[in-house]
Scaffold this active site. Structure first.
Site, PDB file in Angstrom:
ATOM      1  N   ASP A  27       2.582   2.066 -20.321  1.00 10.56           N
ATOM      2  CA  ASP A  27       2.104   3.613 -20.982  1.00 10.56           C
ATOM      3  C   ASP A  27       1.410   2.841 -22.269  1.00 10.56           C
ATOM      4  O   ASP A  27       1.113   3.605 -23.449  1.00 10.56           O
ATOM      5  CB  ASP A  27       3.604   3.638 -21.085  1.00 10.56           C
ATOM      6  CG  ASP A  27       3.565   4.693 -19.258  1.00 10.56           C
ATOM      7  OD1 ASP A  27       2.879   5.990 -19.822  1.00 10.56           O
ATOM      8  OD2 ASP A  27       5.074   4.266 -19.708  1.00 10.56           O
ATOM      9  N   ASP A  34       4.366  13.022 -21.738  1.00 12.14           N
ATOM     10  CA  ASP A  34       3.190  12.695 -20.926  1.00 12.14           C
ATOM     11  C   ASP A  34       2.583  14.722 -21.388  1.00 12.14           C
ATOM     12  O   ASP A  34       2.910  15.427 -20.423  1.00 12.14           O
ATOM     13  CB  ASP A  34       2.985  12.623 -18.989  1.00 12.14           C
ATOM     14  CG  ASP A  34       3.644  11.203 -18.684  1.00 12.14           C
ATOM     15  OD1 ASP A  34       3.135   9.922 -19.613  1.00 12.14           O
ATOM     16  OD2 ASP A  34       4.202  10.612 -18.011  1.00 12.14           O
ATOM     17  N   HIS A  88      13.162   5.421 -23.378  1.00 13.08           N
ATOM     18  CA  HIS A  88      13.902   6.438 -23.846  1.00 13.08           C
ATOM     19  C   HIS A  88      14.381   6.359 -24.459  1.00 13.08           C
ATOM     20  O   HIS A  88      15.239   5.519 -24.622  1.00 13.08           O
ATOM     21  CB  HIS A  88      14.201   7.321 -22.074  1.00 13.08           C
ATOM     22  CG  HIS A  88      12.858   7.279 -21.122  1.00 13.08           C
ATOM     23  ND1 HIS A  88      12.674   8.020 -21.192  1.00 13.08           N
ATOM     24  CD2 HIS A  88      13.250   6.820 -20.011  1.00 13.08           C
ATOM     25  CE1 HIS A  88      11.455   8.169 -20.099  1.00 13.08           C
ATOM     26  NE2 HIS A  88      12.263   6.874 -19.208  1.00 13.08           N
ATOM     27  N   ARG A 141      16.586 -24.467 -24.339  1.00 13.38           N
ATOM     28  CA  ARG A 141      15.999 -25.944 -25.309  1.00 13.38           C
ATOM     29  C   ARG A 141      14.163 -25.849 -25.656  1.00 13.38           C
ATOM     30  O   ARG A 141      13.758 -24.967 -24.796  1.00 13.38           O
ATOM     31  CB  ARG A 141      16.751 -26.658 -24.589  1.00 13.38           C
ATOM     32  CG  ARG A 141      15.982 -27.069 -22.998  1.00 13.38           C
ATOM     33  CD  ARG A 141      16.549 -28.732 -22.410  1.00 13.38           C
ATOM     34  NE  ARG A 141      15.472 -28.570 -21.450  1.00 13.38           N
ATOM     35  CZ  ARG A 141      14.618 -29.103 -20.632  1.00 13.38           C
ATOM     36  NH1 ARG A 141      13.437 -29.816 -21.977  1.00 13.38           N
ATOM     37  NH2 ARG A 141      14.149 -28.802 -19.502  1.00 13.38           N
ATOM     38  N   ALA A 151      14.245 -17.589 -13.807  1.00 15.94           N
ATOM     39  CA  ALA A 151      14.318 -16.805 -12.906  1.00 15.94           C
ATOM     40  C   ALA A 151      15.428 -15.338 -13.426  1.00 15.94           C
ATOM     41  O   ALA A 151      16.824 -15.715 -14.131  1.00 15.94           O
ATOM     42  CB  ALA A 151      14.407 -17.068 -11.826  1.00 15.94           C
ATOM     43  N   SER A 179      10.909 -15.449 -11.307  1.00 11.64           N
ATOM     44  CA  SER A 179      10.671 -15.193 -10.323  1.00 11.64           C
ATOM     45  C   SER A 179      11.828 -13.517 -11.155  1.00 11.64           C
ATOM     46  O   SER A 179      12.773 -14.294 -11.382  1.00 11.64           O
ATOM     47  CB  SER A 179      10.733 -15.028  -9.138  1.00 11.64           C
ATOM     48  OG  SER A 179      12.219 -16.078  -9.482  1.00 11.64           O
ATOM     49  N   THR A 222      14.385  -9.415 -24.046  1.00 13.39           N
ATOM     50  CA  THR A 222      14.972  -7.952 -25.599  1.00 13.39           C
ATOM     51  C   THR A 222      14.725  -9.019 -26.730  1.00 13.39           C
ATOM     52  O   THR A 222      14.569  -7.668 -27.581  1.00 13.39           O
ATOM     53  CB  THR A 222      16.719  -7.793 -25.371  1.00 13.39           C
ATOM     54  OG1 THR A 222      17.422  -8.821 -25.567  1.00 13.39           O
ATOM     55  CG2 THR A 222      16.961  -8.095 -23.803  1.00 13.39           C
ATOM     56  N   LYS A 223      14.077  -9.608 -26.783  1.00 16.37           N
ATOM     57  CA  LYS A 223      13.994  -9.999 -27.733  1.00 16.37           C
ATOM     58  C   LYS A 223      12.634 -11.152 -27.922  1.00 16.37           C
ATOM     59  O   LYS A 223      12.793 -11.891 -26.864  1.00 16.37           O
ATOM     60  CB  LYS A 223      14.567 -10.696 -29.059  1.00 16.37           C
ATOM     61  CG  LYS A 223      16.511  -9.883 -29.365  1.00 16.37           C
ATOM     62  CD  LYS A 223      17.419 -10.324 -30.195  1.00 16.37           C
ATOM     63  CE  LYS A 223      18.258  -9.650 -31.195  1.00 16.37           C
ATOM     64  NZ  LYS A 223      19.768  -9.959 -31.591  1.00 16.37           N
ATOM     65  N   ASN A 259       2.498 -13.000  -9.019  1.00 16.03           N
ATOM     66  CA  ASN A 259       2.945 -13.270  -7.693  1.00 16.03           C
ATOM     67  C   ASN A 259       3.611 -12.320  -7.162  1.00 16.03           C
ATOM     68  O   ASN A 259       2.958 -10.990  -7.836  1.00 16.03           O
ATOM     69  CB  ASN A 259       4.383 -14.095  -7.375  1.00 16.03           C
ATOM     70  CG  ASN A 259       4.983 -15.330  -5.744  1.00 16.03           C
ATOM     71  OD1 ASN A 259       3.648 -14.849  -5.089  1.00 16.03           O
ATOM     72  ND2 ASN A 259       4.485 -16.511  -6.033  1.00 16.03           N
TER      73      ASN A 259
END
Length: 207
Positions: free
Chosen positions: A95, A21, A117, A186, A163, A145, A168-169, A87
């Protein structure tokens, strides 16, 4: 890290390179967080005030609704389309770029993250070095959620993220995905038009 100007550091973000930053970036982010605080303390009936603040906080905010409280890192890196609903306790770690299409739904406590990081501690110690990868959530997606969307992920059109999932992909269009790490369970099919929850059928003509 070597000393870079504000513009150079912003370009490093876009290029996916390590960055830290700058004072100017921190001041801009602090001003946006001040606006977010005003929004979060506003009355629900004060729609004109919220509308103005949404336009000031985000890069783009269509005809959509976000429940307070919510949080952002930058604000101006997030674009939101029309017909979306977010919600309570949405968090945008923006960033990097977050792009959300039309008619997207967020359940409570959803977090979208563009920033990471380095794993090696020596790199993390160099001015809290970071990197960014953009996140895209396409039209009609539903993020349930407590889901977490990690850097570089694209969520396909109309897909449902269950939920508590950690995505990650990339997730393709028109599927239900769940788990940690999140995986496709599915495809969404015609049976989902008949039964909206377990074996409870939709009362067509009565809605």
């Amino acid at each position: 890290m070597a000393k870079y100007s504000y513009k150079q550091m912003e370009q490093r973000k876009l290029d996916g390179k390590l960055f830290t930053d700058t004072p100017r970036a921190l001041v801009k982010a602090t001003l946006i967080k001040l606006l977010v605080g005003w929004f979060n303390r506003s009355w629900a009936i004060n729609i004109p005030k919220r509308f103005i603040l949404e336009k000031l906080i985000f890069k783009k905010f269509g005809i959509s609704w976000i429940e307070p409280p919510f949080n952002v890192c930058v604000g101006k890196n997030t674009s939101i389309g029309n017909g979306c609903y977010f919600n309570f306790n949405t968090t945008f770690v923006d960033d990097g770029s977050i792009t959300i299409g039309d008619n997207v739904l967020f359940g409570p406590n959803v977090t979208v993250i563009t920033t990471g990081h380095p794993v090696h501690p020596e790199l993390r110690d160099k001015g809290a070095a970071m990197y960014c990868a953009p996140v895209t959530i396409k039209d009609g997606a539903w993020i349930c959620s407590n889901a977490v969307i990690l850097p570089g992920v694209t969520i396909g059109e109309n897909s449902v993220i269950a939920a508590g999932s950690v995505v990650t992909k990339d997730i393709p269009d028109n599927v239900i995905a769940m788990g940690n790490p999140c995986k496709v369970k599915r495809e969404i099919n015609d049976n989902d038009k008949e039964f909206y929850y377990k074996d409870i059928s939709i009362e067509y003509g009565k809605l």
